[in-house]
Design an enzyme around this catalytic site. Sequence first.
Site, PDB file in Angstrom:
ATOM      1  N   HIS A  75     -10.981  -0.969   6.361  1.00  0.00           N
ATOM      2  CA  HIS A  75     -10.649   0.346   5.836  1.00  0.00           C
ATOM      3  C   HIS A  75     -11.243   0.606   4.441  1.00  0.00           C
ATOM      4  O   HIS A  75     -10.907   1.610   3.795  1.00  0.00           O
ATOM      5  CB  HIS A  75      -9.131   0.547   5.798  1.00  0.00           C
ATOM      6  CG  HIS A  75      -8.396  -0.325   4.809  1.00  0.00           C
ATOM      7  ND1 HIS A  75      -7.600   0.221   3.823  1.00  0.00           N
ATOM      8  CD2 HIS A  75      -8.337  -1.662   4.633  1.00  0.00           C
ATOM      9  CE1 HIS A  75      -7.065  -0.736   3.109  1.00  0.00           C
ATOM     10  NE2 HIS A  75      -7.505  -1.885   3.584  1.00  0.00           N
TER      11      HIS A  75
ATOM     12  N   HIS B 256       0.820  -1.213   0.000  1.00  0.00           N
ATOM     13  CA  HIS B 256       0.000   0.000   0.000  1.00  0.00           C
ATOM     14  C   HIS B 256       0.856   1.267   0.000  1.00  0.00           C
ATOM     15  O   HIS B 256       0.503   2.271   0.617  1.00  0.00           O
ATOM     16  CB  HIS B 256      -0.939   0.032   1.206  1.00  0.00           C
ATOM     17  CG  HIS B 256      -2.083  -0.921   1.125  1.00  0.00           C
ATOM     18  ND1 HIS B 256      -3.001  -0.895   0.108  1.00  0.00           N
ATOM     19  CD2 HIS B 256      -2.477  -1.920   1.941  1.00  0.00           C
ATOM     20  CE1 HIS B 256      -3.908  -1.836   0.297  1.00  0.00           C
ATOM     21  NE2 HIS B 256      -3.606  -2.486   1.393  1.00  0.00           N
TER      22      HIS B 256
ATOM     23  N   GLU C   4     -10.523  -6.484  -1.372  1.00  0.00           N
ATOM     24  CA  GLU C   4      -9.207  -6.074  -1.851  1.00  0.00           C
ATOM     25  C   GLU C   4      -8.429  -7.318  -2.277  1.00  0.00           C
ATOM     26  O   GLU C   4      -8.537  -8.388  -1.673  1.00  0.00           O
ATOM     27  CB  GLU C   4      -8.476  -5.312  -0.749  1.00  0.00           C
ATOM     28  CG  GLU C   4      -7.387  -4.421  -1.251  1.00  0.00           C
ATOM     29  CD  GLU C   4      -6.882  -3.463  -0.176  1.00  0.00           C
ATOM     30  OE1 GLU C   4      -6.003  -2.650  -0.514  1.00  0.00           O
ATOM     31  OE2 GLU C   4      -7.356  -3.530   0.966  1.00  0.00           O
TER      32      GLU C   4
ATOM     33  N   ASP D  86      -8.795  -6.831   7.821  1.00  0.00           N
ATOM     34  CA  ASP D  86      -7.611  -5.966   7.898  1.00  0.00           C
ATOM     35  C   ASP D  86      -7.409  -5.355   9.286  1.00  0.00           C
ATOM     36  O   ASP D  86      -6.286  -4.991   9.640  1.00  0.00           O
ATOM     37  CB  ASP D  86      -7.697  -4.844   6.862  1.00  0.00           C
ATOM     38  CG  ASP D  86      -7.168  -5.277   5.501  1.00  0.00           C
ATOM     39  OD1 ASP D  86      -6.284  -6.150   5.469  1.00  0.00           O
ATOM     40  OD2 ASP D  86      -7.633  -4.765   4.485  1.00  0.00           O
TER      41      ASP D  86
ATOM     42  N   HIS E 226      -3.849 -10.226   8.092  1.00  0.00           N
ATOM     43  CA  HIS E 226      -2.405 -10.028   7.927  1.00  0.00           C
ATOM     44  C   HIS E 226      -1.740 -10.246   9.276  1.00  0.00           C
ATOM     45  O   HIS E 226      -2.219  -9.770  10.313  1.00  0.00           O
ATOM     46  CB  HIS E 226      -2.073  -8.609   7.456  1.00  0.00           C
ATOM     47  CG  HIS E 226      -2.461  -8.307   6.047  1.00  0.00           C
ATOM     48  ND1 HIS E 226      -1.854  -8.892   4.960  1.00  0.00           N
ATOM     49  CD2 HIS E 226      -3.398  -7.469   5.544  1.00  0.00           C
ATOM     50  CE1 HIS E 226      -2.401  -8.429   3.850  1.00  0.00           C
ATOM     51  NE2 HIS E 226      -3.341  -7.562   4.173  1.00  0.00           N
TER      52      HIS E 226
ATOM     53  N   ASP F 290      -5.507  -8.571  -2.149  1.00  0.00           N
ATOM     54  CA  ASP F 290      -4.624  -9.383  -1.313  1.00  0.00           C
ATOM     55  C   ASP F 290      -5.425 -10.401  -0.505  1.00  0.00           C
ATOM     56  O   ASP F 290      -4.852 -11.360   0.019  1.00  0.00           O
ATOM     57  CB  ASP F 290      -3.734  -8.528  -0.412  1.00  0.00           C
ATOM     58  CG  ASP F 290      -4.499  -7.491   0.392  1.00  0.00           C
ATOM     59  OD1 ASP F 290      -5.639  -7.165   0.021  1.00  0.00           O
ATOM     60  OD2 ASP F 290      -3.940  -6.982   1.377  1.00  0.00           O
TER      61      ASP F 290
ATOM     62  N   HIS G 103     -13.698  -8.982   2.732  1.00  0.00           N
ATOM     63  CA  HIS G 103     -13.129  -7.776   2.116  1.00  0.00           C
ATOM     64  C   HIS G 103     -12.659  -8.157   0.719  1.00  0.00           C
ATOM     65  O   HIS G 103     -12.063  -9.212   0.524  1.00  0.00           O
ATOM     66  CB  HIS G 103     -11.974  -7.280   2.986  1.00  0.00           C
ATOM     67  CG  HIS G 103     -11.263  -6.071   2.489  1.00  0.00           C
ATOM     68  ND1 HIS G 103     -11.855  -5.104   1.719  1.00  0.00           N
ATOM     69  CD2 HIS G 103      -9.965  -5.678   2.652  1.00  0.00           C
ATOM     70  CE1 HIS G 103     -10.965  -4.155   1.441  1.00  0.00           C
ATOM     71  NE2 HIS G 103      -9.816  -4.488   1.983  1.00  0.00           N
TER      72      HIS G 103
ATOM     73  N   TYR H  65       1.499  -0.454  10.737  1.00  0.00           N
ATOM     74  CA  TYR H  65       0.314  -0.817   9.945  1.00  0.00           C
ATOM     75  C   TYR H  65      -0.802   0.206  10.170  1.00  0.00           C
ATOM     76  O   TYR H  65      -1.428   0.670   9.214  1.00  0.00           O
ATOM     77  CB  TYR H  65      -0.146  -2.212  10.363  1.00  0.00           C
ATOM     78  CG  TYR H  65      -1.243  -2.806   9.520  1.00  0.00           C
ATOM     79  CD1 TYR H  65      -0.931  -3.608   8.420  1.00  0.00           C
ATOM     80  CD2 TYR H  65      -2.581  -2.595   9.818  1.00  0.00           C
ATOM     81  CE1 TYR H  65      -1.935  -4.171   7.643  1.00  0.00           C
ATOM     82  CE2 TYR H  65      -3.582  -3.139   9.047  1.00  0.00           C
ATOM     83  CZ  TYR H  65      -3.253  -3.938   7.963  1.00  0.00           C
ATOM     84  OH  TYR H  65      -4.257  -4.480   7.196  1.00  0.00           O
TER      85      TYR H  65
END
Length: 403
Positions: A146, A24, A81, A165, A226, A83, A79, A193
């Site tokens: 987020h 990111h 996103e 996240d 993560h 990843d 989520h 983070y």
Amino acid sequence: MKPVEIKKDVFWVGAVDFGCHNFHGYSIAPRGTTYNCYLVKDEKNVLFDTVQNHHSEDMITRLKEVIEPEKIDYIVVNHLELDHAGCLPKLVQMCKPEKIFCSVMGLKSISGYFDTTGWPIHAVKTGDVVNIGKRNIHFVETRMLHWPDSMFSYIPEDKLLISNDAFGQNIASSMRFADEVDRTGLELAIEEYYYNIVLPFSPQVTKTIELAESMGLDIDMIAPDHGLIFRNKEDVGFILNKYREMAEQKPQKRALIFYDTMWHSTETLAYQIGSGLESVGVPYRIMFLKNHHHSEIMTELARCGAVIAGSPTHNNGILPTVSAVLSYMKGLRPQNRVGGAFGSFGWSGESVRTITEWLESMKMDLPSEPVKCQYRPTPEALQAAVELGRKVGLALIDKVNGK
């Protein structure tokens, strides 16, 4: 590539990425990251999230150690996103799930990422519950924590919160649990983070923690997507309190000075400013931007209530490194900071005005006039730099004490 059983019949089946050094837009070298996803075996077998597409084989290999993929009944997409959902199409094709769950906002965007023709997608909202046998999955929307589509999955029978996240860190490790690693390094990774990703959404963090408390969620494990898993009440309490503190952004008695320089005049002023902070008992750190990535500056800001930025004048403005940090910082929206500006110049001298405008745009308190010098710092300029540090330090002490 073994899975890890984190609760009875609940398995980590994610991937570890030691080679990822930029995440990111911030530097995570040399640690890397993990893409966590989880399988729950019950009357209905459920996969929570997936991984980056280029790590799909790692995940699938682990998954096959626990279950034949075609026996997965449900997929939960907390989520979208990439990843976390990058290999979702591959898993859908492989598993042919009965149902795919995502948030209401996720439903609006999932077809923007993938060809979802024929996918059995079901949108869920806060308060919705899906029974899978001995267990129930409670969904909690966490919009803008987020991304708009983000949500939590909570399994009360296991006291398990799968948090996507939120509460994550970028740590690539053979360890899976927070209590297996050095706490100091873990806390730094958490701050890194948060301050490079989550910070703009601090109001949502506060609301989410308050919502979880109001719902009476009994949690003894938080499994983020993560990094490391928090697997006992003590560590769950630690990460919840850490997030609460970071979201509050209460000013801390520590200052950050960052700068770039051409011929060391701006650098000389930076160290004099440090002397002024020291004279009133405010600890500080000086960071030279040729040696530090912009994300390191934000991570340091997690522990600093004052920000003092310096640059020589360059093309009637500031050096690109300083501009990049200020732009990055503004986008992450730090609150409750004291600020200051300094710099040097050869003939035009706009740098301190430009920096001041950046700091004002972030609503920082500026207790001192900026300091600038032409060519080399004179004794008067050096004393002015000390005074800037002293004034910023005193203003920070007042802010910390609520004055």
